[in-house]
Every structure is written in structure tokens, then in C-alpha cells.
Design a protein around this motif. Structure first.
Motif, PDB file in Angstrom:
ATOM      1  N   VAL A  69      67.254   9.886  -0.646  1.00  0.00           N
ATOM      2  CA  VAL A  69      66.773  11.016  -1.914  1.00  0.00           C
ATOM      3  C   VAL A  69      67.354  10.288  -3.099  1.00  0.00           C
ATOM      4  CG1 VAL A  69      69.148  11.962  -1.328  1.00  0.00           C
ATOM      5  CG2 VAL A  69      67.415  13.257  -2.409  1.00  0.00           C
ATOM      6  N   THR A  70      66.589  10.822  -4.340  1.00  0.00           N
ATOM      7  CA  THR A  70      66.763  10.193  -5.548  1.00  0.00           C
ATOM      8  C   THR A  70      68.270  10.623  -6.090  1.00  0.00           C
ATOM      9  OG1 THR A  70      64.452  10.331  -6.288  1.00  0.00           O
ATOM     10  CG2 THR A  70      65.932  10.104  -7.986  1.00  0.00           C
ATOM     11  N   ARG A  71      68.537  11.906  -5.823  1.00  0.00           N
ATOM     12  CA  ARG A  71      69.948  12.336  -6.116  1.00  0.00           C
ATOM     13  C   ARG A  71      70.993  12.965  -5.061  1.00  0.00           C
ATOM     14  NH1 ARG A  71      66.891  13.860 -10.667  1.00  0.00           N
ATOM     15  NH2 ARG A  71      66.425  15.593 -10.136  1.00  0.00           N
ATOM     16  N   PRO A  72      71.418  12.178  -4.516  1.00  0.00           N
ATOM     17  CA  PRO A  72      72.343  12.592  -3.175  1.00  0.00           C
ATOM     18  C   PRO A  72      73.434  13.371  -3.719  1.00  0.00           C
ATOM     19  CG  PRO A  72      72.575  10.265  -3.494  1.00  0.00           C
ATOM     20  CD  PRO A  72      71.474  10.595  -4.383  1.00  0.00           C
ATOM     21  N   GLY A  73      73.981  14.379  -2.867  1.00  0.00           N
ATOM     22  CA  GLY A  73      75.168  15.225  -3.152  1.00  0.00           C
ATOM     23  C   GLY A  73      75.075  16.542  -2.443  1.00  0.00           C
ATOM     24  N   GLN A  74      75.854  17.277  -3.029  1.00  0.00           N
ATOM     25  CA  GLN A  74      76.278  18.679  -2.638  1.00  0.00           C
ATOM     26  C   GLN A  74      75.395  19.730  -3.037  1.00  0.00           C
ATOM     27  OE1 GLN A  74      78.144  18.082   0.250  1.00  0.00           O
ATOM     28  NE2 GLN A  74      78.593  16.104  -0.196  1.00  0.00           N
ATOM     29  N   TYR A  75      74.878  20.351  -2.705  1.00  0.00           N
ATOM     30  CA  TYR A  75      73.826  21.432  -3.258  1.00  0.00           C
ATOM     31  C   TYR A  75      74.207  22.756  -2.512  1.00  0.00           C
ATOM     32  CZ  TYR A  75      71.145  17.600  -5.436  1.00  0.00           C
ATOM     33  OH  TYR A  75      70.778  16.575  -6.128  1.00  0.00           O
ATOM     34  N   GLU A  76      75.236  23.587  -3.382  1.00  0.00           N
ATOM     35  CA  GLU A  76      75.489  24.895  -2.743  1.00  0.00           C
ATOM     36  C   GLU A  76      74.312  26.057  -3.178  1.00  0.00           C
ATOM     37  OE1 GLU A  76      79.277  27.575  -2.841  1.00  0.00           O
ATOM     38  OE2 GLU A  76      79.129  26.249  -4.212  1.00  0.00           O
TER      39      GLU A  76
ATOM     40  N   GLN B 114      69.981  14.428   6.256  1.00  0.00           N
ATOM     41  CA  GLN B 114      69.896  13.117   6.168  1.00  0.00           C
ATOM     42  C   GLN B 114      68.533  12.843   5.974  1.00  0.00           C
ATOM     43  OE1 GLN B 114      72.202  12.496  10.071  1.00  0.00           O
ATOM     44  NE2 GLN B 114      72.990  11.003   8.825  1.00  0.00           N
ATOM     45  N   ILE B 115      68.281  11.912   5.037  1.00  0.00           N
ATOM     46  CA  ILE B 115      66.553  12.047   4.781  1.00  0.00           C
ATOM     47  C   ILE B 115      66.285  10.495   5.112  1.00  0.00           C
ATOM     48  CG2 ILE B 115      65.040  12.001   2.836  1.00  0.00           C
ATOM     49  CD1 ILE B 115      66.271  14.671   3.455  1.00  0.00           C
ATOM     50  N   PHE B 116      65.267  10.185   5.758  1.00  0.00           N
ATOM     51  CA  PHE B 116      64.973   8.698   6.044  1.00  0.00           C
ATOM     52  C   PHE B 116      63.425   8.665   5.669  1.00  0.00           C
ATOM     53  CE2 PHE B 116      68.182  10.120   8.840  1.00  0.00           C
ATOM     54  CZ  PHE B 116      69.015   8.756   8.867  1.00  0.00           C
ATOM     55  N   ASP B 117      63.038   7.749   5.038  1.00  0.00           N
ATOM     56  CA  ASP B 117      61.730   7.412   4.397  1.00  0.00           C
ATOM     57  C   ASP B 117      60.927   6.874   5.248  1.00  0.00           C
ATOM     58  OD1 ASP B 117      62.235   4.609   4.147  1.00  0.00           O
ATOM     59  OD2 ASP B 117      62.485   4.848   1.987  1.00  0.00           O
ATOM     60  N   ASP B 118      59.736   6.320   4.923  1.00  0.00           N
ATOM     61  CA  ASP B 118      58.688   5.697   5.880  1.00  0.00           C
ATOM     62  C   ASP B 118      59.063   4.241   6.075  1.00  0.00           C
ATOM     63  OD1 ASP B 118      57.994   5.017   3.451  1.00  0.00           O
ATOM     64  OD2 ASP B 118      56.015   5.641   3.622  1.00  0.00           O
ATOM     65  N   THR B 119      59.897   3.702   5.437  1.00  0.00           N
ATOM     66  CA  THR B 119      60.484   2.380   6.037  1.00  0.00           C
ATOM     67  C   THR B 119      61.327   2.130   7.022  1.00  0.00           C
ATOM     68  OG1 THR B 119      62.332   2.139   4.628  1.00  0.00           O
ATOM     69  CG2 THR B 119      60.105   1.602   3.482  1.00  0.00           C
ATOM     70  N   VAL B 120      61.761   3.253   7.646  1.00  0.00           N
ATOM     71  CA  VAL B 120      62.899   3.190   8.717  1.00  0.00           C
ATOM     72  C   VAL B 120      62.295   3.117  10.018  1.00  0.00           C
ATOM     73  CG1 VAL B 120      64.822   4.571   9.476  1.00  0.00           C
ATOM     74  CG2 VAL B 120      64.293   4.422   7.046  1.00  0.00           C
ATOM     75  N   CYS B 121      62.851   2.238  10.852  1.00  0.00           N
ATOM     76  CA  CYS B 121      62.652   2.312  12.248  1.00  0.00           C
ATOM     77  C   CYS B 121      63.286   3.558  12.930  1.00  0.00           C
ATOM     78  CB  CYS B 121      62.941   1.026  12.701  1.00  0.00           C
ATOM     79  SG  CYS B 121      62.710   0.800  14.579  1.00  0.00           S
TER      80      CYS B 121
ATOM     81  N   LEU C  74      64.738  19.104  -2.082  1.00  0.00           N
ATOM     82  CA  LEU C  74      64.249  17.790  -2.651  1.00  0.00           C
ATOM     83  C   LEU C  74      63.898  18.043  -4.269  1.00  0.00           C
ATOM     84  CD1 LEU C  74      62.265  16.302   0.636  1.00  0.00           C
ATOM     85  CD2 LEU C  74      64.469  15.630  -0.637  1.00  0.00           C
ATOM     86  N   ASP C  75      63.226  19.120  -4.294  1.00  0.00           N
ATOM     87  CA  ASP C  75      62.567  19.005  -6.003  1.00  0.00           C
ATOM     88  C   ASP C  75      63.928  19.195  -6.876  1.00  0.00           C
ATOM     89  OD1 ASP C  75      59.994  19.337  -5.064  1.00  0.00           O
ATOM     90  OD2 ASP C  75      59.910  21.517  -5.289  1.00  0.00           O
ATOM     91  N   MET C  76      64.966  19.735  -6.580  1.00  0.00           N
ATOM     92  CA  MET C  76      66.146  19.490  -7.167  1.00  0.00           C
ATOM     93  C   MET C  76      66.779  18.319  -7.103  1.00  0.00           C
ATOM     94  SD  MET C  76      68.040  23.372  -6.887  1.00  0.00           S
ATOM     95  CE  MET C  76      67.560  23.665  -5.262  1.00  0.00           C
ATOM     96  N   ALA C  77      66.643  17.759  -6.253  1.00  0.00           N
ATOM     97  CA  ALA C  77      67.158  16.289  -5.861  1.00  0.00           C
ATOM     98  C   ALA C  77      66.363  14.988  -6.443  1.00  0.00           C
ATOM     99  CB  ALA C  77      67.694  16.204  -4.735  1.00  0.00           C
ATOM    100  N   GLY C  78      65.217  15.382  -6.982  1.00  0.00           N
ATOM    101  CA  GLY C  78      64.377  14.358  -7.424  1.00  0.00           C
ATOM    102  C   GLY C  78      63.401  13.734  -6.456  1.00  0.00           C
TER     103      GLY C  78
END
Length: 433
Positions: free
Chosen positions: A248-255, A318-325, A266-270
Motif C-alpha cells: 500500500v502506498t501509505r501504510p499505517g494506522q487509520y482510525e 495486509q495488502i498483497f499485489d499481483d506479483t505475490v505467490c 485504500l483511497d485514503m492510503a494512496g
């Protein structure tokens, strides 16, 4: 619903947020004064009315849990805070204690007063030394200010609070294993019943709550149950810390309010990092069944996530993109569970071991279709048959990944190896394809 609701995270951007002065400047410990002027039962009722549900994963109503303590027990009552956060992907309690330890301390005092306990413990993971030091200093400062100890703020109420460090065993996140560890024994789950509310720490009635659950209590006492229920959904009230990690572009804590969607977060995290496509994600840490991009609009509350086939858990996204096995990702999680199994019960001890062996073979392209059936059969023999939830959690990524990505498993043994190049996978630090 895209508006964040900074309550626990409100002062994290302040350089002295972890100090007593910084916390008091933001209104800290005012809720304690309010609580001490109330009857303990009134506080329990307020928490019940708020609909606060356990933030440690299970989502059990907090006020109801407090109400289970027997009134006629001759033994002392205890409050234990489970701060042994250690599941892969779960990373909300540690930053909360690091940035704002006093909100947890204030929550402990109010909660202990509400359940009529004079002894409280914070069981924190031993590896997070920086957090331990922050907590210990916060407790010392609270004692010095008269918020802990004898006759708190002249109310006649006494409370002793101990910060206890564990030795780094994932199993001690299970509440009864935590109690055994706290008593000085090897951390292993207890047979239930009796439940901790009846016979917990040192045989006394015990309430065990997650860090975020207890830290949410001061704001509920200060603002009222209606304020809390104005956020979230009807059955999943309030706010929570959503931990976005991985690709994710901007990982972190989102309350944010419960019921927000991953698409909104995801929109807020880029968005997904590097403009890649989302492949799969966990809604509540590695012990919850996987979701895909088809689940982007599932409201992240207990009921909606459950109805979609997973669990909200600790809101560890936990975000996984399409390069991940997916096979390799599940192998890594399974290696963790095999290592952390306490070995007390056969289904978990043996099942997680064989998970690891079979997944290693599949990842290397040496598996067969029969291996997939064996993995599912293993899962049937672990799920619901283990002594605690560790075994159940270990089955989640295995079963859900085979259900969602069976064709990827098949490609491994049909092609004689992993179809994904680790050098190009963003999961392992390589350059994105």
C-alpha cells in the motif's frame, strides 16, 4: 464513512504525546474523575450501552464480559490487559502504547474501578522493549500524580498496577495461556470451563481485555454511550484502528468507524503501491480467511465480514499485489504457526507441522493434486479440535487460499516450480514486474 475518527490516535502527532503532561494537556485523566464520581455498576452499564466489542479479535461485548464476574466469590478480582500482540500483520496495540500509554493506564483504572478490582496487570510482549519502557514510565508517573496507589484522587479507591513482560511466545496471546505465564508457569492454554471470569488469575474472578478495548473506555465515560454508538454500525458500534500494511502506498494506522470498506481505506492510503493490482488481503491478520478484490466493498464490521466468509479479527489489513505467490505467502504463515504451536494438543502440534511440509513441497513444484486434498483433510482435523484458537487460525489461510487460488497451486506442480519470479516479487524486496 470515509472520514477518519481520531480518538485514540488524536495526539499521536505531538512530540510529547507519551508523557503525562502531554496527555493531561489533551484532557487526559478527566474521564477518571468522572468515573470515580459514578457507581461502578453505572460504568459497567455505560460500557454495555455503548456496544463496545472486544478489539482483540473475537469481538465479544466488553460490558457483558465484565458482568460475568460472580458477585459471591471470596477471592480478589483482577483485571488483565492482553498486550501480547504478535500475530503476523497485527500492529495496532504496540504503536498505541508507544504513542499514548496514558490512555491505556487511565482505561485500566476506570475499568478496574468498574469491576471492583484492586489489582491490575498489563501483560506486554517482552521483545518490544521501547514500549515496555514507555509503559513503565507512564505507570510511575501515574503513581506520582495520585492516579494509582492508595486513595486515588481522594476517592477511597485503591489500585495497584503491574507491567509484566512475557518471553515472546505467540501462544501467550491466548488468554488462559497468558494467565499461566503471568503466574510463572509455562504458557499453555487451560481447559475451559472454568472460564477466567469465574476462576482466572490465582483462581480469582478475572477480566481479560485487549489494549484497544481498555483504551477506548475513557472516551466512552467522558462522552457517553450515545456518542460511541453514533459511529460504526448498529451491531458493531464505535471506531477502531485499521492497520494497513504490505503493498500500500501509505501504510499505517487509520482510525475509522467500523463499517468502513477497504476501498475507502485504500483511497485514503494512496491505493496499492506502484499502481499494481490487488490480489488478496487479510481483513484481520494472518489467522483470518483471505479476501480478494471482489471483497473491496465489504463493510469492515463483525457481521458483514463474517457473512462474507472471513473474520474482522484485529483489523490487520495486509495488502498483497499481483506479483505475490499465494502459495509462498501461506507457507510463510504456516511456518510461523508451526513454530509457535505450544505442542499441548495433537491436532495443532502435528497438523501445523504437516502443513509446513506439504506447502514446502508444493512451493517447490513437487506436489500433487492429492497434496491439496491432504491439506484440506488436515484442516478438517485441526479446525474445532484444537485446545485453543491457534489451530483454528492456522487453517484459515490454507483453506481459503486453496478455495480462492486452487489453480495457482496446480500451476506449481504442473510447471515444476513457482510461476512467480521471487526476484521480481515486491513481497521479497525485488523490483516490481
Amino acid at each position: 464513512m470515509t472520514t477518519l475518527t481520531p480518538v485514540l490516535t488524536r495526539n499521536w502527532d505531538q512530540p510529547d504525546s507519551f508523557t503525562l503532561a502531554g496527555y493531561e494537556r489533551d484532557g487526559g485523566y478527566s474521564a477518571l474523575r468522572t468515573a470515580l464520581a459514578m457507581e461502578p455498576d453505572a460504568i459497567v452499564q455505560t460500557v454495555k450501552d455503548s456496544g463496545l466489542r472486544g478489539r482483540g479479535g473475537a469481538g465479544f461485548p466488553t460490558g457483558m464480559k465484565w458482568g460475568f464476574l460472580p458477585a459471591d466469590s471470596p477471592n480478589p478480582r483482577y483485571l488483565v490487559v492482553n498486550a501480547d500482540e504478535s500475530e503476523p500483520g497485527t500492529c495496532k496495540d504496540i504503536p498505541l502504547m508507544l504513542a499514548n500509554p496514558h490512555v491505556l493506564v487511565e482505561g485500566v483504572i476506570i475499568s478496574s474501578y468498574a469491576i471492583r478490582s484492586n489489582h491490575a496487570f498489563i501483560y506486554v510482549r517482552g521483545e518490544v522493549l521501547h514500549v515496555i519502557r514507555r509503559l513503565q514510565q507512564a505507570v510511575r508517573d501515574a503513581y506520582a500524580a495520585g492516579y494509582l496507589g492508595k486513595n486515588i484522587l481522594g476517592s477511597g479507591y485503591d489500585l495497584e498496577l503491574v507491567v509484566h513482560t512475557g518471553a515472546g511466545a505467540y501462544i501467550c496471546g491466548e488468554e488462559t495461556a497468558l494467565l499461566d505465564s503471568l503466574e510463572g508457569y509455562r504458557g499453555q492454554p487451560r481447559l475451559k470451563p472454568p472460564f477466567p471470569a469465574v476462576a482466572g488469575l490465582y483462581g480469582g474472578p478475572t477480566v481479560i481485555n485487549n489494549v484497544e478495548s481498555i483504551a477506548s473506555v475513557p472516551s466512552i465515560v467522558a462522552n457517553g454511550a450515545d456518542w460511541f454508538t453514533s459511529m460504526g454500525t448498529e451491531k458493531s458500534a464505535g471506531f477502531g484502528i485499521f492497520s494497513l500494511s504490505g503493498h500500500v502506498t501509505r501504510p499505517g494506522q487509520y482510525e475509522a468507524p467500523l463499517g468502513i470498506t477497504l476501498r475507502e481505506l485504500l483511497d485514503m492510503a494512496g491505493g496499492v503501491r506502484g499502481g499494481r493490482r490487488l490480489k488478496f488481503w487479510t481483513p484481520g491478520g494472518s489467522s483470518t480467511p483471505l479476501f480478494t478484490e471482489e471483497h473491496l466493498d465489504v463493510p469492515l464490521d463483525f457481521e458483514s465480514v463474517g457473512a462474507a466468509g472471513s473474520m474482522l479479527g484485529t483489523r490487520a489489513l495486509q495488502i498483497f499485489d499481483d506479483t505475490v505467490c499465494v502459495v509462498r505467502a501461506v507457507l510463510r504463515w504456516s511456518e510461523f504457526y508451526a513454530h509457535e504451536s505450544c505442542g499441548k494438543c495433537t491436532p495443532c502440534r502435528e497438523g501445523t507441522y504437516w502443513y509446513k511440509q506439504l506447502l514446502k513441497r508444493l512451493d517447490a513444484g513437487q506436489g500433487t493434486e492429492e497434496d491439496l486434498d491432504t491439506l484440506l483433510d488436515l484442516s478438517d482435523n485441526i479446525l474445532g479440535r484444537s485446545f485453543c484458537a491457534l489451530g483454528d487460525g492456522a487453517t484459515s489461510p490454507v483453506v481459503s487460499s486453496i478455495k480462492l487460488f486452487r489453480d495457482e497451486y496446480v500451476r506449481h506442480f504442473e510447471q515444476g516450480g513457482c510461476p512467480f519470479d521471487p526476484a521480481k516479487s515486491t513481497l521479497w524486496g525485488g523490483a516490481a514486474v
